[in-house]
Design a protein around this motif. Structure first.
Motif, mmCIF file in Angstrom:
data_model
loop_
_atom_site.group_PDB
_atom_site.id
_atom_site.type_symbol
_atom_site.label_atom_id
_atom_site.label_comp_id
_atom_site.label_asym_id
_atom_site.label_seq_id
_atom_site.Cartn_x
_atom_site.Cartn_y
_atom_site.Cartn_z
ATOM 1 N N MET A 1 22.226 53.420 39.929
ATOM 2 C CA MET A 1 21.334 52.392 40.471
ATOM 3 C C MET A 1 20.048 53.050 40.936
ATOM 4 O O MET A 1 20.046 53.869 41.851
ATOM 5 C CB MET A 1 22.012 51.695 41.647
ATOM 6 N N ARG A 2 18.942 52.751 40.273
ATOM 7 C CA ARG A 2 17.697 53.431 40.613
ATOM 8 C C ARG A 2 17.049 52.837 41.858
ATOM 9 O O ARG A 2 17.185 51.663 42.154
ATOM 10 C CB ARG A 2 16.744 53.413 39.426
ATOM 11 N N LYS A 3 16.311 53.711 42.557
ATOM 12 C CA LYS A 3 15.673 53.333 43.810
ATOM 13 C C LYS A 3 14.373 52.579 43.563
ATOM 14 O O LYS A 3 13.655 52.828 42.586
ATOM 15 C CB LYS A 3 15.348 54.578 44.634
ATOM 16 N N LYS A 4 14.047 51.689 44.491
ATOM 17 C CA LYS A 4 12.718 51.117 44.578
ATOM 18 C C LYS A 4 11.918 51.996 45.540
ATOM 19 O O LYS A 4 12.369 52.285 46.651
ATOM 20 C CB LYS A 4 12.768 49.680 45.105
ATOM 21 N N ILE A 5 10.746 52.419 45.102
ATOM 22 C CA ILE A 5 9.970 53.401 45.874
ATOM 23 C C ILE A 5 8.501 52.981 45.929
ATOM 24 O O ILE A 5 7.923 52.584 44.911
ATOM 25 C CB ILE A 5 10.060 54.799 45.222
ATOM 26 N N VAL A 6 7.902 53.095 47.113
ATOM 27 C CA VAL A 6 6.452 52.991 47.248
ATOM 28 C C VAL A 6 5.979 54.255 47.958
ATOM 29 O O VAL A 6 6.380 54.532 49.094
ATOM 30 C CB VAL A 6 6.026 51.743 48.036
ATOM 31 N N ALA A 7 5.151 55.042 47.267
ATOM 32 C CA ALA A 7 4.661 56.305 47.803
ATOM 33 C C ALA A 7 3.145 56.235 47.947
ATOM 34 O O ALA A 7 2.449 55.838 47.015
ATOM 35 C CB ALA A 7 5.049 57.460 46.885
ATOM 36 N N MET A 30 6.010 48.356 59.608
ATOM 37 C CA MET A 30 7.085 48.514 58.625
ATOM 38 C C MET A 30 8.142 47.430 58.793
ATOM 39 O O MET A 30 8.549 47.131 59.913
ATOM 40 C CB MET A 30 7.749 49.879 58.791
ATOM 41 N N PRO A 31 8.588 46.831 57.698
ATOM 42 C CA PRO A 31 9.690 45.866 57.806
ATOM 43 C C PRO A 31 10.943 46.538 58.358
ATOM 44 O O PRO A 31 11.233 47.685 58.022
ATOM 45 C CB PRO A 31 9.895 45.399 56.361
ATOM 46 N N THR A 32 11.647 45.834 59.226
ATOM 47 C CA THR A 32 12.812 46.426 59.880
ATOM 48 C C THR A 32 13.958 46.650 58.899
ATOM 49 O O THR A 32 14.729 47.583 59.051
ATOM 50 C CB THR A 32 13.295 45.535 61.037
ATOM 51 N N GLU A 33 14.063 45.792 57.901
ATOM 52 C CA GLU A 33 15.106 45.954 56.896
ATOM 53 C C GLU A 33 14.477 45.924 55.511
ATOM 54 O O GLU A 33 13.865 44.930 55.126
ATOM 55 C CB GLU A 33 16.152 44.848 57.021
ATOM 56 N N THR A 34 14.611 47.011 54.783
ATOM 57 C CA THR A 34 14.084 47.068 53.423
ATOM 58 C C THR A 34 14.896 48.056 52.605
ATOM 59 O O THR A 34 15.376 49.065 53.129
ATOM 60 C CB THR A 34 12.594 47.491 53.416
ATOM 61 N N ASP A 35 15.065 47.752 51.338
ATOM 62 C CA ASP A 35 15.749 48.657 50.416
ATOM 63 C C ASP A 35 14.780 49.624 49.750
ATOM 64 O O ASP A 35 15.179 50.452 48.928
ATOM 65 C CB ASP A 35 16.481 47.857 49.329
ATOM 66 N N VAL A 36 13.495 49.497 50.091
ATOM 67 C CA VAL A 36 12.459 50.317 49.469
ATOM 68 C C VAL A 36 12.356 51.661 50.184
ATOM 69 O O VAL A 36 12.305 51.716 51.417
ATOM 70 C CB VAL A 36 11.099 49.600 49.516
ATOM 71 N N GLN A 37 12.345 52.752 49.410
ATOM 72 C CA GLN A 37 12.049 54.054 49.995
ATOM 73 C C GLN A 37 10.538 54.181 50.129
ATOM 74 O O GLN A 37 9.805 54.101 49.135
ATOM 75 C CB GLN A 37 12.576 55.195 49.125
ATOM 76 N N VAL A 38 10.080 54.366 51.340
ATOM 77 C CA VAL A 38 8.646 54.463 51.614
ATOM 78 C C VAL A 38 8.299 55.927 51.876
ATOM 79 O O VAL A 38 8.965 56.605 52.665
ATOM 80 C CB VAL A 38 8.253 53.592 52.827
ATOM 81 N N ILE A 39 7.259 56.399 51.196
ATOM 82 C CA ILE A 39 6.853 57.800 51.281
ATOM 83 C C ILE A 39 5.348 57.864 51.554
ATOM 84 O O ILE A 39 4.579 57.091 50.975
ATOM 85 C CB ILE A 39 7.154 58.543 49.961
ATOM 86 N N VAL A 40 4.940 58.781 52.426
ATOM 87 C CA VAL A 40 3.513 59.043 52.620
ATOM 88 C C VAL A 40 3.247 60.512 52.347
ATOM 89 O O VAL A 40 4.086 61.371 52.627
ATOM 90 C CB VAL A 40 3.030 58.671 54.039
ATOM 91 N N PRO A 226 10.673 44.675 34.506
ATOM 92 C CA PRO A 226 12.018 45.234 34.646
ATOM 93 C C PRO A 226 12.088 46.753 34.671
ATOM 94 O O PRO A 226 13.034 47.319 35.227
ATOM 95 C CB PRO A 226 12.767 44.676 33.424
ATOM 96 N N ASP A 227 11.101 47.431 34.091
ATOM 97 C CA ASP A 227 11.137 48.889 34.069
ATOM 98 C C ASP A 227 10.181 49.532 35.072
ATOM 99 O O ASP A 227 9.949 50.741 35.027
ATOM 100 C CB ASP A 227 10.840 49.403 32.655
ATOM 101 N N VAL A 228 9.637 48.740 35.978
ATOM 102 C CA VAL A 228 8.754 49.252 37.032
ATOM 103 C C VAL A 228 9.535 49.253 38.341
ATOM 104 O O VAL A 228 9.991 48.212 38.801
ATOM 105 C CB VAL A 228 7.476 48.410 37.163
ATOM 106 N N ASP A 229 9.676 50.426 38.931
ATOM 107 C CA ASP A 229 10.521 50.579 40.118
ATOM 108 C C ASP A 229 9.731 50.836 41.392
ATOM 109 O O ASP A 229 10.297 51.265 42.404
ATOM 110 C CB ASP A 229 11.503 51.725 39.888
ATOM 111 N N GLY A 230 8.429 50.559 41.347
ATOM 112 C CA GLY A 230 7.603 50.772 42.526
ATOM 113 C C GLY A 230 6.261 51.344 42.139
ATOM 114 O O GLY A 230 5.849 51.269 40.974
ATOM 115 N N GLY A 231 5.572 51.933 43.129
ATOM 116 C CA GLY A 231 4.222 52.398 42.854
ATOM 117 C C GLY A 231 3.875 53.682 43.574
ATOM 118 O O GLY A 231 4.400 53.982 44.657
ATOM 119 N N LEU A 232 2.981 54.455 42.956
ATOM 120 C CA LEU A 232 2.315 55.577 43.602
ATOM 121 C C LEU A 232 0.925 55.078 43.951
ATOM 122 O O LEU A 232 0.100 54.841 43.065
ATOM 123 C CB LEU A 232 2.256 56.785 42.671
ATOM 124 N N ILE A 233 0.660 54.918 45.238
ATOM 125 C CA ILE A 233 -0.511 54.195 45.709
ATOM 126 C C ILE A 233 -1.564 55.169 46.210
ATOM 127 O O ILE A 233 -1.253 56.090 46.975
ATOM 128 C CB ILE A 233 -0.123 53.219 46.846
#
Length: 250
Positions: A1-7, A30-40, A226-233
């Motif tokens: 199961m691949r991660k959802k990520i916003v970096a 930051m949302p208190t509950e999220t399945d997204v891995q957030v990276i800075v 479907p093949d986009v799992d997040g973003g590098l911002i």
């Protein structure tokens, strides 16, 4: 199961005080509950303080680069061991600006990837075509070559520590964004390229991020593919409201 990520790649922005201010804003929003891995990814001089600041917060810290050598006479460079010693175990490699401005080759990037993996770091591996490549309809070949020459030397077990980040160079800092259809087409091609080389399990598990002028007003449409799992911002990561809006768009 691949991660959802916003970096968020902060690039060469934010001094110490500004870094603390932005981190405080992100913590507050930051949302208190999220399945997204957030990276800075702040600049090198603020990594240690960012790690300390976010110790009890669900935001991870990444470095923007690392040197391929363990140590030595490399003035101004930072080693993987140095990053690990301040609590950083994620690194962005292969970014288009490193390739273009600092002339990093696929071979050099591959060496950096190997070093990072040897230190059990997670690598956000960046790649993507320039405008001339897309105009000449050579964009698929360019992407495949960058993957093969910069990343495919790794072993199957190493994919647990790999995140892919497709960044069409013509859509970085230009205000241009690939259409959702173009994004999905390339992400699907990337996943298929990984599948051919390493098998379906790895291809389905690896997260593929899109990095090309993602903003709050286009993030949801891009992330719905479907093949986009997040973003590098990039730019939007420097504004807390915009960055959190992008996190919430997944």
């Amino acid at each position: 199961m691949r991660k959802k990520i916003v970096a968020g790649n902060w690039k060469m922005n934010k001094n110490a005080e500004q870094t603390e201010d932005l981190l405080n804003e992100l913590i507050e929003k930051m949302p208190t509950e999220t399945d997204v891995q957030v990276i800075v990814a702040p600049t090198f001089v603020n990594l240690a303080s960012a790690v300390d600041h976010l110790e009890f917060i669900n935001i991870d810290v990444a470095a923007q680069n690392v040197h391929q050598a363990e140590s030595g006479a490399y003035t101004g460079e930072i080693s993987a061991d140095m990053l690990k010693s301040v609590g950083v175990d994620i690194v962005i490699l292969g970014h288009s600006e490193r390739r273009a401005i600092f002339h990093e080759t696929d071979a050099l990037i591959a060496s950096k990837v190997n070093t990072a993996l040897e230190h059990d770091m997670t690598v956000i591996f960046c790649f993507g075509e320039e405008l001339k490549d897309r105009q000449s309809k050579n964009h698929f070949n360019v992407v495949e070559n960058q993957l093969r020459d910069g990343l495919f030397q790794i072993e199957a077990k190493d994919w647990d520590n790999i995140v892919l980040a497709y960044e069409p160079v013509w859509a970085i800092g230009t205000g241009e964004t690939a259409s959702p259809e173009q994004v999905q087409e390339m992400h699907e091609f990337i996943r298929e390229t990984v599948r051919k080389a390493f098998g379906s399990d790895i291809a389905e598990d690896v997260s593929i991020l899109y990095g090309g002028s993602v903003k709050p007003d286009n993030a949801k449409e891009i992330f719905s593919n479907p093949d986009v799992d997040g973003g590098l911002i990039g730019g939007a990561a420097l504004k807390s409201d915009d960055f959190i809006a992008i996190v919430n768009a997944i």
